[in-house]
Design a protein around this motif. Structure first.
Motif, PDB file in Angstrom:
ATOM      1  N   VAL A  58      30.602  42.619  15.128  1.00  0.00           N
ATOM      2  CA  VAL A  58      31.444  42.479  14.168  1.00  0.00           C
ATOM      3  C   VAL A  58      32.201  41.446  13.968  1.00  0.00           C
ATOM      4  O   VAL A  58      32.687  41.122  12.805  1.00  0.00           O
ATOM      5  N   ALA A  59      32.691  40.804  15.019  1.00  0.00           N
ATOM      6  CA  ALA A  59      33.379  39.402  14.993  1.00  0.00           C
ATOM      7  C   ALA A  59      32.925  38.857  16.085  1.00  0.00           C
ATOM      8  O   ALA A  59      32.497  39.383  17.212  1.00  0.00           O
ATOM      9  N   GLN A  60      33.125  37.493  16.331  1.00  0.00           N
ATOM     10  CA  GLN A  60      32.860  36.636  17.594  1.00  0.00           C
ATOM     11  C   GLN A  60      34.146  35.777  17.512  1.00  0.00           C
ATOM     12  O   GLN A  60      34.196  34.928  16.979  1.00  0.00           O
ATOM     13  N   LEU A  61      34.770  35.914  18.821  1.00  0.00           N
ATOM     14  CA  LEU A  61      35.918  34.977  19.133  1.00  0.00           C
ATOM     15  C   LEU A  61      35.754  34.005  19.959  1.00  0.00           C
ATOM     16  O   LEU A  61      35.128  34.070  21.012  1.00  0.00           O
ATOM     17  N   THR A  62      35.987  32.684  19.825  1.00  0.00           N
ATOM     18  CA  THR A  62      35.672  31.563  20.463  1.00  0.00           C
ATOM     19  C   THR A  62      36.908  31.075  21.207  1.00  0.00           C
ATOM     20  O   THR A  62      37.971  31.592  20.834  1.00  0.00           O
ATOM     21  N   GLN A  63      36.948  30.558  22.125  1.00  0.00           N
ATOM     22  CA  GLN A  63      38.021  29.799  22.862  1.00  0.00           C
ATOM     23  C   GLN A  63      38.917  29.137  22.153  1.00  0.00           C
ATOM     24  O   GLN A  63      38.323  28.185  21.621  1.00  0.00           O
ATOM     25  N   ASP A  64      40.213  29.121  22.525  1.00  0.00           N
ATOM     26  CA  ASP A  64      41.092  28.259  21.941  1.00  0.00           C
ATOM     27  C   ASP A  64      41.952  27.710  23.111  1.00  0.00           C
ATOM     28  O   ASP A  64      42.838  28.463  23.525  1.00  0.00           O
ATOM     29  N   GLU A 139      44.470  52.991  18.395  1.00  0.00           N
ATOM     30  CA  GLU A 139      44.826  53.659  17.032  1.00  0.00           C
ATOM     31  C   GLU A 139      44.054  52.928  15.999  1.00  0.00           C
ATOM     32  O   GLU A 139      44.301  51.682  16.040  1.00  0.00           O
ATOM     33  N   PRO A 140      43.225  53.552  15.251  1.00  0.00           N
ATOM     34  CA  PRO A 140      42.363  52.756  14.195  1.00  0.00           C
ATOM     35  C   PRO A 140      43.015  51.884  13.170  1.00  0.00           C
ATOM     36  O   PRO A 140      42.602  50.836  12.793  1.00  0.00           O
ATOM     37  N   SER A 141      44.369  52.621  12.874  1.00  0.00           N
ATOM     38  CA  SER A 141      45.189  51.647  11.889  1.00  0.00           C
ATOM     39  C   SER A 141      45.591  50.237  12.481  1.00  0.00           C
ATOM     40  O   SER A 141      45.975  49.513  11.591  1.00  0.00           O
ATOM     41  N   LEU A 142      45.376  49.856  13.761  1.00  0.00           N
ATOM     42  CA  LEU A 142      45.707  48.724  14.356  1.00  0.00           C
ATOM     43  C   LEU A 142      44.685  47.485  14.524  1.00  0.00           C
ATOM     44  O   LEU A 142      44.841  46.666  15.018  1.00  0.00           O
ATOM     45  N   VAL A 143      43.542  48.110  14.159  1.00  0.00           N
ATOM     46  CA  VAL A 143      42.140  46.969  13.999  1.00  0.00           C
ATOM     47  C   VAL A 143      41.465  47.273  12.607  1.00  0.00           C
ATOM     48  O   VAL A 143      41.727  48.572  11.951  1.00  0.00           O
ATOM     49  N   PRO A 144      40.737  46.107  12.305  1.00  0.00           N
ATOM     50  CA  PRO A 144      40.018  46.327  11.149  1.00  0.00           C
ATOM     51  C   PRO A 144      39.016  47.306  11.211  1.00  0.00           C
ATOM     52  O   PRO A 144      38.735  47.861  12.243  1.00  0.00           O
ATOM     53  N   PRO A 145      38.525  48.073   9.886  1.00  0.00           N
ATOM     54  CA  PRO A 145      37.812  48.896   9.971  1.00  0.00           C
ATOM     55  C   PRO A 145      36.315  48.649  10.252  1.00  0.00           C
ATOM     56  O   PRO A 145      36.027  47.461  10.263  1.00  0.00           O
ATOM     57  N   ALA A 146      35.427  49.436  10.466  1.00  0.00           N
ATOM     58  CA  ALA A 146      33.921  49.409  10.778  1.00  0.00           C
ATOM     59  C   ALA A 146      33.414  48.651   9.416  1.00  0.00           C
ATOM     60  O   ALA A 146      33.995  48.906   8.289  1.00  0.00           O
ATOM     61  N   PRO A 147      32.242  48.020   9.562  1.00  0.00           N
ATOM     62  CA  PRO A 147      31.414  47.560   8.333  1.00  0.00           C
ATOM     63  C   PRO A 147      31.265  48.542   7.258  1.00  0.00           C
ATOM     64  O   PRO A 147      31.288  48.222   6.103  1.00  0.00           O
ATOM     65  N   SER A 148      31.171  49.883   7.937  1.00  0.00           N
ATOM     66  CA  SER A 148      31.250  51.043   6.879  1.00  0.00           C
ATOM     67  C   SER A 148      32.150  51.417   5.764  1.00  0.00           C
ATOM     68  O   SER A 148      32.327  52.224   5.162  1.00  0.00           O
ATOM     69  N   GLY A 149      33.501  50.721   6.623  1.00  0.00           N
ATOM     70  CA  GLY A 149      34.887  51.078   5.956  1.00  0.00           C
ATOM     71  C   GLY A 149      35.629  52.181   6.499  1.00  0.00           C
ATOM     72  O   GLY A 149      36.389  52.457   6.309  1.00  0.00           O
ATOM     73  N   GLU A 150      34.608  52.750   7.777  1.00  0.00           N
ATOM     74  CA  GLU A 150      35.389  53.887   8.096  1.00  0.00           C
ATOM     75  C   GLU A 150      36.473  53.595   9.418  1.00  0.00           C
ATOM     76  O   GLU A 150      36.119  52.399   9.739  1.00  0.00           O
ATOM     77  N   ASP A 162      31.103  31.276  26.235  1.00  0.00           N
ATOM     78  CA  ASP A 162      32.797  31.158  26.020  1.00  0.00           C
ATOM     79  C   ASP A 162      32.922  32.029  24.791  1.00  0.00           C
ATOM     80  O   ASP A 162      34.014  31.607  24.164  1.00  0.00           O
ATOM     81  N   VAL A 163      32.097  32.657  24.224  1.00  0.00           N
ATOM     82  CA  VAL A 163      32.527  33.702  23.050  1.00  0.00           C
ATOM     83  C   VAL A 163      32.423  34.999  23.420  1.00  0.00           C
ATOM     84  O   VAL A 163      31.553  35.702  24.113  1.00  0.00           O
ATOM     85  N   VAL A 164      33.439  35.755  22.963  1.00  0.00           N
ATOM     86  CA  VAL A 164      33.679  37.082  23.031  1.00  0.00           C
ATOM     87  C   VAL A 164      33.109  37.971  21.929  1.00  0.00           C
ATOM     88  O   VAL A 164      33.836  37.548  20.770  1.00  0.00           O
ATOM     89  N   GLY A 165      31.957  38.662  22.090  1.00  0.00           N
ATOM     90  CA  GLY A 165      31.735  39.441  20.840  1.00  0.00           C
ATOM     91  C   GLY A 165      32.275  40.939  20.793  1.00  0.00           C
ATOM     92  O   GLY A 165      32.703  41.484  21.864  1.00  0.00           O
ATOM     93  N   VAL A 166      32.537  41.336  19.404  1.00  0.00           N
ATOM     94  CA  VAL A 166      33.341  42.483  19.249  1.00  0.00           C
ATOM     95  C   VAL A 166      32.334  43.349  18.731  1.00  0.00           C
ATOM     96  O   VAL A 166      31.833  43.270  17.434  1.00  0.00           O
ATOM     97  N   TYR A 167      32.422  44.617  19.222  1.00  0.00           N
ATOM     98  CA  TYR A 167      31.494  45.732  18.720  1.00  0.00           C
ATOM     99  C   TYR A 167      32.322  46.984  18.562  1.00  0.00           C
ATOM    100  O   TYR A 167      33.092  47.262  19.324  1.00  0.00           O
ATOM    101  N   LEU A 168      31.948  47.844  17.471  1.00  0.00           N
ATOM    102  CA  LEU A 168      32.457  48.821  16.983  1.00  0.00           C
ATOM    103  C   LEU A 168      31.596  50.041  17.238  1.00  0.00           C
ATOM    104  O   LEU A 168      30.605  50.022  16.910  1.00  0.00           O
ATOM    105  N   ALA A 169      32.278  51.154  17.659  1.00  0.00           N
ATOM    106  CA  ALA A 169      31.708  52.404  17.669  1.00  0.00           C
ATOM    107  C   ALA A 169      32.401  53.614  16.693  1.00  0.00           C
ATOM    108  O   ALA A 169      33.801  53.767  16.856  1.00  0.00           O
ATOM    109  N   PRO A 170      31.737  54.232  15.959  1.00  0.00           N
ATOM    110  CA  PRO A 170      32.562  55.322  15.049  1.00  0.00           C
ATOM    111  C   PRO A 170      32.994  56.372  15.792  1.00  0.00           C
ATOM    112  O   PRO A 170      34.002  56.837  15.430  1.00  0.00           O
ATOM    113  N   ASP A 171      32.404  56.785  17.027  1.00  0.00           N
ATOM    114  CA  ASP A 171      33.018  57.549  17.958  1.00  0.00           C
ATOM    115  C   ASP A 171      32.499  57.228  19.404  1.00  0.00           C
ATOM    116  O   ASP A 171      31.473  56.813  19.423  1.00  0.00           O
TER     117      ASP A 171
END
Length: 177
Positions: A58-64, A139-150, A162-171
């Motif tokens: 859902v996001a790709q974080l590159t080096q800074d 805590e879910p309120s501290l990160v963006p919601p899933a693509p579905s909005g949940e 050099d890239v960090v991929g961010v993956y989300l799981a609903p549960d």
């Protein structure tokens, strides 16, 4: 002496085995070409299906490299002789900062650190041939919601090159987006 007229010489007749072989050859070539085409289509379909079933980040974080680490390290990080200055920033995902480093002692390890509230909350390392993976619950309120909005409380970070991929799981029982 027998002086009979010579018989005219005509084209030699092919034997039936040669005729059969020359008639089968085009069919054998066509059947081989069709078989190769079917195999190619099956391989292509399998590749597309496999690629579609892989989770996408859902996001790709590159080096800074311009950001210096100013977080408190934990005993796992200290065990490897690392300080915050050894890490490279990948930015943040919600309230979580993402950092990486490569060690040289005792061996080459690629490491991923998840920093929350100014301290290392999760630290994972792997051999250079493997991608470090860090699973984090928040805590879910501290990160963006899933693509579905949940709400998304279960996060997987994977360092590839050099890239960090961010993956989300609903549960925890479900797969990652």
């Amino acid at each position: 002496m027998d002086e009979s007229p010579a018989a005219p010489v005509g084209p030699m007749a092919r034997d039936s085995g040669e005729r059969r072989a020359s008639g089968i050859l085009p069919w054998a070539i066509a059947a081989t070409a069709a078989l190769i085409a079917v195999i190619a289509i099956v391989v292509l379909v399998l590749l597309v299906v496999n690629q579609a079933s892989e989770p996408r980040p859902v996001a790709q974080l590159t080096q800074d490299d311009s950001v210096e680490g100013t977080f408190a390290v934990d005993e796992d990080v200290e065990f490897l002789g690392l300080t915050a200055a050894d890490f490279v920033s990948h930015g943040s995902y919600g309230a979580l900062e993402v950092w990486s480093t490569t060690t040289t002692e005792p061996e080459d390890l690629r490491c991923l650190a998840i920093v929350a509230e100014g301290r290392v909350s999760l630290f994972r390392c792997s051999a250079p041939t493997f991608d470090p993976i860090a699973d984090f619950n928040i805590e879910p309120s501290l990160v963006p919601p899933a693509p579905s909005g949940e709400p998304a409380a279960h996060i997987r970070f994977i360092l590839r090159d050099d890239v960090v991929g961010v993956y989300l799981a609903p549960d925890p029982e479900g797969g990652y987006y």
